[in-house]
Design a protein around this motif. Structure first.
Motif, short mmCIF file in Angstrom:
data_model
loop_
_atom_site.label_atom_id
_atom_site.label_comp_id
_atom_site.label_asym_id
_atom_site.label_seq_id
_atom_site.Cartn_x
_atom_site.Cartn_y
_atom_site.Cartn_z
N ARG A 1 63.18 -33.70 -77.63
CA ARG A 1 62.12 -32.68 -77.62
C ARG A 1 62.45 -31.55 -76.65
O ARG A 1 62.05 -30.41 -76.88
N LEU A 2 63.19 -31.85 -75.58
CA LEU A 2 63.61 -30.80 -74.67
C LEU A 2 64.62 -29.87 -75.33
O LEU A 2 64.67 -28.68 -75.05
N GLY A 3 65.46 -30.43 -76.20
CA GLY A 3 66.36 -29.61 -77.02
C GLY A 3 67.53 -28.98 -76.29
O GLY A 3 68.09 -28.01 -76.78
N ASP A 4 67.91 -29.51 -75.16
CA ASP A 4 69.00 -28.93 -74.37
C ASP A 4 70.34 -29.47 -74.86
O ASP A 4 70.60 -30.67 -74.83
N GLU A 5 71.22 -28.56 -75.28
CA GLU A 5 72.52 -28.97 -75.82
C GLU A 5 73.42 -29.65 -74.79
O GLU A 5 74.35 -30.36 -75.16
N SER A 6 73.13 -29.49 -73.52
CA SER A 6 73.98 -30.09 -72.48
C SER A 6 73.93 -31.62 -72.50
O SER A 6 74.79 -32.27 -71.92
N ILE A 7 72.97 -32.20 -73.19
CA ILE A 7 72.79 -33.65 -73.20
C ILE A 7 73.41 -34.32 -74.42
O ILE A 7 73.41 -35.54 -74.56
N VAL A 8 74.02 -33.54 -75.30
CA VAL A 8 74.54 -34.07 -76.56
C VAL A 8 75.54 -35.21 -76.34
O VAL A 8 75.45 -36.25 -77.00
N ARG A 9 76.49 -35.06 -75.44
CA ARG A 9 77.48 -36.12 -75.21
C ARG A 9 76.81 -37.43 -74.77
O ARG A 9 77.20 -38.51 -75.21
N ASP A 10 75.80 -37.32 -73.92
CA ASP A 10 75.11 -38.52 -73.46
C ASP A 10 74.34 -39.18 -74.60
O ASP A 10 74.28 -40.41 -74.68
N LEU A 11 73.76 -38.38 -75.46
CA LEU A 11 73.06 -38.94 -76.62
C LEU A 11 74.04 -39.62 -77.58
O LEU A 11 73.72 -40.66 -78.15
N ILE A 12 75.21 -39.04 -77.73
CA ILE A 12 76.23 -39.68 -78.58
C ILE A 12 76.61 -41.03 -77.99
O ILE A 12 76.74 -42.02 -78.70
N GLU A 13 76.74 -41.10 -76.68
CA GLU A 13 77.05 -42.38 -76.03
C GLU A 13 75.92 -43.39 -76.25
O GLU A 13 76.17 -44.58 -76.42
#
Length: 108
Positions: A47-59
């Motif tokens: 919901r925050l939508g920050d692209e900087s977290i994409v790698r962590d979400l993939i993990e």
């Protein structure tokens, strides 16, 4: 640590406020041993939508808990607009292609 119901509400509120400055505070919960915490964190981060977290979400897609992986996939789809499901490898390929395209265009 606050009780689980209070943390769940806190994650929801942070996501509703949509303050990307909260990403660094929520991110560590993606690897919490309690799958509820990781699930709530993924929801909040989506919901925050920050692209900087994409790698962590993939993990987070590599975790064994179905609720966590499904919420991480939802968060990734919310951030990227791509419905790639819960397959971490597909998301990694997408991210590599995105990074290559940005580099080609001179974007960070």
């Amino acid at each position: 640590r606050l009780p689980a119901p209070a943390l769940e509400k806190a994650f929801w509120a942070i996501g509703a406020i949509q303050s990307t400055s909260a990403v660094s505070a929520v991110q560590p919960f993606l690897v919490d041993e309690d799958p509820r915490m990781a699930t709530w964190a993924a929801d909040c981060l989506g919901r925050l939508g920050d692209e900087s977290i994409v790698r962590d979400l993939i993990e987070a897609l590599r975790r064994p808990e179905k609720d966590v992986t499904e919420m991480a996939a939802w968060a990734l789809q919310k951030i990227s607009g791509k419905p790639l499901g819960t397959d971490a490898q597909r998301w990694e390929q997408w991210l590599e292609a995105e990074e290559a395209a940005r580099a080609e265009q001179g974007q960070p």
